[in-house]
Design a protein around this motif. Structure first.
Motif, PDB file in Angstrom:
ATOM      1  N   LEU A   1     -18.108  -1.165   3.748  1.00  6.76           N
ATOM      2  CA  LEU A   1     -16.871  -1.584   4.405  1.00  6.76           C
ATOM      3  C   LEU A   1     -16.588  -0.819   5.694  1.00  6.76           C
TER       4      LEU A   1
ATOM      5  N   GLY B   1      -7.320   4.260  -1.709  1.00  7.53           N
ATOM      6  CA  GLY B   1      -6.913   2.873  -1.861  1.00  7.53           C
ATOM      7  C   GLY B   1      -6.924   2.429  -3.310  1.00  7.53           C
TER       8      GLY B   1
ATOM      9  N   SER C   1      -6.099  -5.028   0.911  1.00  8.98           N
ATOM     10  CA  SER C   1      -7.076  -4.014   1.332  1.00  8.98           C
ATOM     11  C   SER C   1      -7.534  -3.187   0.130  1.00  8.98           C
ATOM     12  N   SER C   2      -6.610  -2.861  -0.771  1.00  6.94           N
ATOM     13  CA  SER C   2      -6.977  -2.100  -1.968  1.00  6.94           C
ATOM     14  C   SER C   2      -7.864  -2.930  -2.891  1.00  6.94           C
TER      15      SER C   2
ATOM     16  N   ARG D   1      -9.977  -5.177  -1.897  1.00  5.01           N
ATOM     17  CA  ARG D   1     -11.314  -5.192  -1.277  1.00  5.01           C
ATOM     18  C   ARG D   1     -12.054  -3.907  -1.596  1.00  5.01           C
ATOM     19  N   PHE D   2     -11.357  -2.764  -1.541  1.00  2.00           N
ATOM     20  CA  PHE D   2     -11.973  -1.490  -1.920  1.00  2.00           C
ATOM     21  C   PHE D   2     -12.433  -1.532  -3.375  1.00  2.00           C
TER      22      PHE D   2
END
Length: 310
Positions: free
Chosen positions: A30, A40, A9-10, A12-13
């Protein structure tokens, strides 16, 4: 031994923020809050022990390490997206295209029936949102974009250029005639497209039409933000728009709009901008994706040849 990866998830950020150079734009893409993106990425930096961004009060830039890392993370997400798209789908395959709304409604959609005939089991999604999509991470197979200069990338294929010509309703054309029966563009309300890179100033300069005092005042008139609205305003008799072939061909063929170029002795003006088909080049792509590319390029060639013969 399993690979030790940072939290996905981080990552993707980080990929979205690095691409946009903005926490706010990444959050909008997002569908999370800017604070969530910021936290993140801080967590990711702590995990890696490396600063990825230089944060200033009104700017966000990648550090050298961040820029290098972004290259690898972007490629990784592209591989994941490509692998996902290649998975067998019992519901049938699908193709997603990002395209400007006017081009979609006036050029692409009227032709899609022919492609569906060739590939009846392939679903097609046309997305006209203004966001700049990232292929294939955002789930798109193709994007149709405008660009003035040729792009040195094999993934960019030229579709066609635009040809500019003044157009208006038949009644509006009649109202522009002087006592001698000749058209006088100085009488016209010009319809401007504020988002267009080439508009009336370009046409006047390229045709040598006098502008300013004693000539055509290109500053005055009706201003709209899309080509579609300009055409609709012209059809409604609100003034003269700058027609863009082949987008305006359907209205000219039906007679709701007429060209003024011949009577003004200016003819068609080739625009510098052109439409380009952007895709990810991959020798192992699906047959229907390759088929869509070949079909669209053939349609574009036929359209360009039809306009050049007029």
């Amino acid at each position: 031994m399993p690979l030790r990866l940072p939290p996905l998830s981080s990552l993707r950020f980080f990929e979205a923020a690095g691409r946009h150079q903005s926490f706010k734009l990444a959050a909008a893409e997002l569908n999370v809050t800017p604070s969530a993106v910021s936290h993140g990425i801080v967590s990711l930096e702590q995990t890696l022990g490396v600063e990825l961004f230089v944060r200033a009060p009104r700017s966000l830039t990648l550090t050298a390490a961040g820029a290098d890392y972004l290259h690898y993370i972007s490629k990784a997400f592209e591989l994941i997206a490509t692998g996902t798209q290649r998975l067998p789908d019992r519901r049938g395959s699908s193709i997603s295209v990002s395209c400007a709304p006017t081009l979609a409604s006036r050029w692409l959609l009227p032709r899609l029936h022919d492609f569906r005939t060739l590939w009846p089991d392939t679903n097609v999604t046309v997305d006209t949102s203004p966001r700049q999509v990232n292929l294939p991470t955002d789930g798109f197979d193709f994007a149709i974009r405008m660009s003035r200069a040729p792009v040195a990338d094999p993934a960019w294929r030229k579709l066609f250029g635009e040809q500019l010509v003044p157009v208006c309703s038949p009644a509006c054309r009649d109202s522009l005639r002087g006592d001698d029966g000749k058209l006088d563009l100085r009488r016209a309300t010009l319809i401007h497209v504020t988002q267009a890179s080439e508009d009336w100033q370009t046409w006047l300069a390229r045709t040598g039409t006098p502008a300013g005092t004693g000539g055509v005042d290109a500053r005055r008139g009706l201003h709209v933000d899309t080509i579609q609205l300009a055409f609709e305003a012209a059809i409604g008799g609100l003034g003269v728009a700058l027609g863009r072939r082949p987008l305006v061909d359907r209205d000219l063929a039906s007679g709701v709009l007429v060209e003024l170029g011949n009577e003004l002795h200016t003819g068609l003006v080739d625009a510098e901008t052109a439409y380009w088909l952007v895709s990810t080049e991959d020798g192992g792509e699906r047959a229907d994706v390759a088929g869509f590319r070949s079909w669209l390029l053939a349609e574009a060639q036929a359209s360009a040849q039809a306009d050049s013969s007029r």
